[in-house]
Each structure stands twice: as structure tokens, then as C-alpha cells.
Design a protein around this motif. Structure first.
Motif, PDB file in Angstrom:
ATOM      1  N   GLU A  47       0.817  -1.212   0.000  1.00 59.82           N
ATOM      2  CA  GLU A  47       0.000   0.000   0.000  1.00 59.82           C
ATOM      3  C   GLU A  47       0.857   1.271   0.000  1.00 59.82           C
ATOM      4  O   GLU A  47       0.444   2.305  -0.521  1.00 59.82           O
ATOM      5  CB  GLU A  47      -0.930  -0.012   1.219  1.00 59.82           C
ATOM      6  CG  GLU A  47      -1.993   1.068   1.185  1.00 59.82           C
ATOM      7  CD  GLU A  47      -2.992   0.910   2.325  1.00 59.82           C
ATOM      8  OE1 GLU A  47      -2.776   0.080   3.214  1.00 59.82           O
ATOM      9  OE2 GLU A  47      -4.004   1.646   2.291  1.00 59.82           O
ATOM     10  N   VAL A  48       2.036   1.177   0.589  1.00 60.25           N
ATOM     11  CA  VAL A  48       2.941   2.337   0.584  1.00 60.25           C
ATOM     12  C   VAL A  48       3.221   2.787  -0.855  1.00 60.25           C
ATOM     13  O   VAL A  48       3.311   3.993  -1.140  1.00 60.25           O
ATOM     14  CB  VAL A  48       4.263   1.985   1.310  1.00 60.25           C
ATOM     15  CG1 VAL A  48       5.315   3.075   1.097  1.00 60.25           C
ATOM     16  CG2 VAL A  48       4.017   1.779   2.796  1.00 60.25           C
ATOM     17  N   GLU A  51       0.221   4.732  -2.139  1.00 55.18           N
ATOM     18  CA  GLU A  51       0.182   6.056  -1.511  1.00 55.18           C
ATOM     19  C   GLU A  51       1.249   6.983  -2.083  1.00 55.18           C
ATOM     20  O   GLU A  51       1.008   8.166  -2.314  1.00 55.18           O
ATOM     21  CB  GLU A  51       0.386   5.930  -0.004  1.00 55.18           C
ATOM     22  CG  GLU A  51      -0.767   5.295   0.722  1.00 55.18           C
ATOM     23  CD  GLU A  51      -0.531   5.277   2.227  1.00 55.18           C
ATOM     24  OE1 GLU A  51       0.604   5.536   2.655  1.00 55.18           O
ATOM     25  OE2 GLU A  51      -1.494   5.010   2.958  1.00 55.18           O
ATOM     26  N   ASP A 220       8.569   5.821   7.023  1.00 56.68           N
ATOM     27  CA  ASP A 220       7.519   4.799   7.101  1.00 56.68           C
ATOM     28  C   ASP A 220       6.640   5.016   8.329  1.00 56.68           C
ATOM     29  O   ASP A 220       6.980   4.600   9.444  1.00 56.68           O
ATOM     30  CB  ASP A 220       8.154   3.407   7.135  1.00 56.68           C
ATOM     31  CG  ASP A 220       7.120   2.300   7.003  1.00 56.68           C
ATOM     32  OD1 ASP A 220       5.908   2.586   7.161  1.00 56.68           O
ATOM     33  OD2 ASP A 220       7.511   1.153   6.753  1.00 56.68           O
ATOM     34  N   TRP A 221       5.484   5.625   8.096  1.00 55.49           N
ATOM     35  CA  TRP A 221       4.592   5.994   9.201  1.00 55.49           C
ATOM     36  C   TRP A 221       4.008   4.790   9.915  1.00 55.49           C
ATOM     37  O   TRP A 221       3.413   4.938  10.985  1.00 55.49           O
ATOM     38  CB  TRP A 221       3.473   6.900   8.699  1.00 55.49           C
ATOM     39  CG  TRP A 221       2.740   6.355   7.521  1.00 55.49           C
ATOM     40  CD1 TRP A 221       2.929   6.672   6.210  1.00 55.49           C
ATOM     41  CD2 TRP A 221       1.696   5.365   7.523  1.00 55.49           C
ATOM     42  NE1 TRP A 221       2.085   5.945   5.410  1.00 55.49           N
ATOM     43  CE2 TRP A 221       1.313   5.144   6.182  1.00 55.49           C
ATOM     44  CE3 TRP A 221       1.057   4.649   8.532  1.00 55.49           C
ATOM     45  CZ2 TRP A 221       0.322   4.231   5.829  1.00 55.49           C
ATOM     46  CZ3 TRP A 221       0.062   3.734   8.181  1.00 55.49           C
ATOM     47  CH2 TRP A 221      -0.293   3.549   6.842  1.00 55.49           C
ATOM     48  N   SER A 222       4.154   3.604   9.340  1.00 55.72           N
ATOM     49  CA  SER A 222       3.561   2.414   9.973  1.00 55.72           C
ATOM     50  C   SER A 222       4.532   1.699  10.891  1.00 55.72           C
ATOM     51  O   SER A 222       4.186   0.691  11.492  1.00 55.72           O
ATOM     52  CB  SER A 222       3.078   1.439   8.893  1.00 55.72           C
ATOM     53  OG  SER A 222       4.179   0.853   8.221  1.00 55.72           O
ATOM     54  N   ARG A 223       5.766   2.191  10.999  1.00 61.31           N
ATOM     55  CA  ARG A 223       6.784   1.496  11.753  1.00 61.31           C
ATOM     56  C   ARG A 223       7.343   2.383  12.864  1.00 61.31           C
ATOM     57  O   ARG A 223       7.284   3.616  12.774  1.00 61.31           O
ATOM     58  CB  ARG A 223       7.947   1.073  10.824  1.00 61.31           C
ATOM     59  CG  ARG A 223       7.538   0.332   9.577  1.00 61.31           C
ATOM     60  CD  ARG A 223       6.886  -0.976   9.873  1.00 61.31           C
ATOM     61  NE  ARG A 223       7.694  -1.797  10.754  1.00 61.31           N
ATOM     62  CZ  ARG A 223       7.240  -2.858  11.427  1.00 61.31           C
ATOM     63  NH1 ARG A 223       5.977  -3.208  11.319  1.00 61.31           N
ATOM     64  NH2 ARG A 223       8.030  -3.531  12.210  1.00 61.31           N
ATOM     65  N   TYR A 226       9.557   5.548  12.148  1.00 61.60           N
ATOM     66  CA  TYR A 226       9.040   6.814  11.591  1.00 61.60           C
ATOM     67  C   TYR A 226       9.521   8.015  12.406  1.00 61.60           C
ATOM     68  O   TYR A 226       9.475   8.002  13.644  1.00 61.60           O
ATOM     69  CB  TYR A 226       7.520   6.771  11.587  1.00 61.60           C
ATOM     70  CG  TYR A 226       6.869   7.984  10.953  1.00 61.60           C
ATOM     71  CD1 TYR A 226       7.274   8.439   9.701  1.00 61.60           C
ATOM     72  CD2 TYR A 226       5.831   8.661  11.595  1.00 61.60           C
ATOM     73  CE1 TYR A 226       6.673   9.543   9.111  1.00 61.60           C
ATOM     74  CE2 TYR A 226       5.223   9.758  11.013  1.00 61.60           C
ATOM     75  CZ  TYR A 226       5.648  10.194   9.767  1.00 61.60           C
ATOM     76  OH  TYR A 226       5.055  11.288   9.186  1.00 61.60           O
TER      77      TYR A 226
ATOM     78  N   HIS B  36       4.944  -6.805  10.524  1.00 56.95           N
ATOM     79  CA  HIS B  36       4.057  -6.453  11.622  1.00 56.95           C
ATOM     80  C   HIS B  36       4.755  -6.220  12.949  1.00 56.95           C
ATOM     81  O   HIS B  36       4.415  -5.287  13.684  1.00 56.95           O
ATOM     82  CB  HIS B  36       2.986  -7.548  11.782  1.00 56.95           C
ATOM     83  CG  HIS B  36       1.902  -7.195  12.742  1.00 56.95           C
ATOM     84  ND1 HIS B  36       1.974  -7.488  14.084  1.00 56.95           N
ATOM     85  CD2 HIS B  36       0.728  -6.554  12.558  1.00 56.95           C
ATOM     86  CE1 HIS B  36       0.882  -7.048  14.690  1.00 56.95           C
ATOM     87  NE2 HIS B  36       0.109  -6.478  13.780  1.00 56.95           N
TER      88      HIS B  36
END
Lengths: 247, 111
Positions: A47-48, A51, A220-223, A226, B36
Motif C-alpha cells: 500500500e505504501v 500512496e 515509514d509511518w507504519s513502523r 518513523y 508487523h
């Protein structure tokens, strides 16, 4: 900013003239628009990538992200990435063929201004640096914390990645932007410094920006990696660089 | 970085995946970015069925992976002692010895 975008999955001719899938986004309108090829990192076409491509379009660029793992079928990005990894990952030659094909796709679009840059994170950053040395018709390259641009020993090379990208630095034909975190271990600050020294000694056009308080993957805003302030400054650097070289 | 550090080993067993149990014939082990787990790098294992491409994935911190290796070894050693018939080990267990991983469930019925 361009609020109205055209976003879609497309087919293009990649390495070996094979038909492959990619995600494309562009501002609505006649252009002319510069363009960016975004290379996904080893874990997958996720998805990155979607985006990031849309972000470029929002800022007035045509952009495309190729699925380097199209040969591994459909499914969750992490599952497909796992299959590709188990198979040794894609070769540099395949990646170069796919980027060349995606570049041609962008230049063929109505509204393209003909200028194309390439960018990637992590392994994609390494690949973007490699593209700068191997694909002479690129107009800009952005290496975001690409590891193994300069290898510490020959064991880091293999059949898929037989040559360190730094060995093609003499052939770089476009400006290079590098973004790096000073807490990164690969590339560590010493590797970044040595890479810069080589570009400088070769008389290449480049900008390197180093960030304190940031390590690897600080966009990486999901990690947990970030770092919002450094990331937003990095994006400013990216758009300033592209605005200068792709206009 | 994306390290490409990958080890692959043939395995024999089963795992429970997304929907059901599946035979597994390959483990792909890599020390790289997890999807994850909240670490920059993790020890990741994909237990896979190379025919169906199903996988059972785990992402572990480096320390917990090392702890796991040690406990797998301990469990295997203790289990071998029981299941492969080390009478001395079993007698030690029954005598209250410190074979931590031997349980009464593991004691063969002929004892």
C-alpha cells in the motif's frame, strides 16, 4: 496541488518485453507533467507504493510503481514478497528492465513532459542508485537510505546482484539525491560519506542530506522507525530536487 | 536495510494457516524488516507449502528467536530422551530429577 487525479492499475512492457502490472497516478489535465518511477522495497509491492504514487500525482507528477513481483502471482503483498524472497528475489537485470519499461510507459503518456526520475526506499534506494548508473536516459534519481550501494565485502554480491551499484557511479548521467538517517546501520554514515566522496571525485551532480535522530526507513509511518519531522523535511527536499531537475 | 539474508531448509510437518491445517515442506528464515512486529529488523520465518504457496509466518525479536532456539533444543533433547527410550532419563524424571521438559504425558506406558 492537484486534487483531481487519475489513478489506476495499468499494464506495461517490462523486462524481456513481458507484460506486467503497475500502479499509475497522474493529475487530471493536459500537463505537461514530469514523471517519477517509484521502486518498491524487498518486502513487497504494498500500500505504501500506492500512496507514494498518489502523493507524487497530488504534487503535479505522473508516477508509476511497478510490481517487480508480478511473476509470483496475486495475493497479499507480504505473501507475494515472501515467495519472491524464497526464490532469491528479483535480479538487478530484471529490475533495470522493468524500470526502463515503466520509464517508456510514462514518456508515452499524453501530457508527459518527457522528464523522468526514479526513486526508491531501502533496497529500492539501492536500485534507484543503480538505475542512475545503468539507465542513461533518466533525468533524476533519489536514493532513500539504500543499503549495499557500497558493499562491505564480496559476500554481499550474488548472481542476482553481481555488481555493487557504486561501481557504476562513473556512468551516472543524472543528478542524484540521497536521504539518510545518521543512526542507520546500512547504510551507515561511513558508507554514506564514502559514496558521497566518490560522486564528488567523479564530478557528479548530487545532493546528500543526513538526518540526526533518524535511522532506517524514517519515512515509514507504519513502523517505529518513523520520524515525522525528518520525514517531512525529506519530502520537501524531494520535491525541491525534482522541481529543479524535471521541470 | 532489506538484507536479502535468507536461509532455506526443507522441513516435514504441518501448520495451521489462514483457514486450516496444511502440510509444510520448506522453512524460509530471514533477518530483515518485519511486516508487523514492531522492530526495525526481526528474525522472520515463513513455514511454507511449496505446492500451494500457503505459509505460516512468524516475526520474532532477535533475542526471542535465540531464546526459542535454546528451548527448542531443550525440548528436543528431553523429548528424544523420552520418546527414543532413554531409560536413565526417564528414571531420573520419575525420581524427581531436574529434567524440566520431561512430563508424565511423555512417559511411555511400558514404564
Amino acid at each position: 496541488m492537484y486534487r483531481n487525479l487519475v489513478c489506476k492499475e495499468v499494464l506495461y512492457q517490462g523486462h524481456g518485453n513481458q507484460t506486467k502490472n503497475a500502479y499509475f497516478a497522474a493529475p487530471e489535465g493536459a500537463g505537461p507533467f514530469p514523471a517519477v518511477v517509484f521502486i518498491h522495497h524487498l518486502p513487497g509491492w504494498n500500500e505504501v507504493c500506492i500512496e507514494t504514487v498518489r502523493r507524487f500525482a497530488h504534487h503535479g507528477y505522473m508516477a508509476i510503481s511497478m510490481n517487480l513481483y508480478s511473476a509470483y502471482g496475486e495475493g497479499d503483498a507480504d505473501d507475494i514478497g515472501a515467495r519472491a524472497r524464497a526464490d532469491g528475489g528479483v535480479s538487478d537485470e530484471q529490475m533495470l528492465g522493468d524500470v526502463a519499461g515503466a520509464t517508456a510507459y510514462l514518456r508515452a503518456q499524453a501530457g508527459a513532459n518527457g522528464k523522468v526520475g526514479v526513486m526508491g526506499y531501502c533496497s529500492g534506494g539501492r536500485q534507484a542508485f543503480l538505475c542512475a548508473g545503468r539507465l542513461p536516459d533518466l533525468d533524476a534519481a533519489i536514493d532513500c537510505w539504500g543499503g549495499r550501494v557500497m558493499v562491505k565485502d564480496a559476500s554481499a554480491l550474488n548472481a542476482n546482484q553481481p555488481v555493487a551499484p557504486i561501481d557504476y557511479a562513473k556512468d551516472i548521467n543524472c543528478p542524484v539525491l540521497g536521504l539518510f538517517g545518521n543512526d542507520d546501520k546500512e547504510p551507515d554514515p561511513d558508507q554514506v560519506n564514502k559514496t558521497e566522496e566518490i560522486l564528488k571525485s567523479l564530478g557528479k551532480t548530487y545532493e546528500f542530506h543526513r538526518y540526526d535522530g533518524a535511522g532506517h526507513a524514517f519515512f515509514d509511518w507504519s513502523r517505529p522507525s518513523y520520524r515525522p519531522e525528518q520525514a517531512m523535511d525529506g519530502w520537501k527536499k524531494i520535491f525541491a530536487f525534482l522541481g529543479k531537475h524535471l521541470a | 536495510m532489506c538484507s536479502y539474508i535468507t536461509e532455506i531448509v526443507a522441513i516435514s510437518g504441518s501448520g495451521k494457516g489462514r483457514n486450516d491445517w496444511t502440510p509444510l515442506d520448506k522453512a524460509v528464515i530471514y533477518y530483515d524488516h518485519p511486516v508487523h512486529a514492531p522492530f526495525d529488523h526481526a528474525l522472520n520465518i515463513d513455514f511454507t507449502n511449496s505446492v500451494t504457496n500457503e505459509r505460516v509466518a512468524v516475526e520474532l525479536s532477535a533475542q526471542s528467536a535465540r531464546d526459542l532456539i535454546a528451548r527448542i533444543e531443550a525440548a528436543l533433547n528431553s523429548g528424544d530422551a523420552v520418546h527414543l527410550g532413554s531409560q536413565d532419563a526417564i528414571r531420573q524424571k520419575l525420581a524427581g530429577g531436574r529434567q524440566a521438559d520431561l512430563t508424565t504425558e511423555h512417559v511411555p506406558p511400558f514404564i
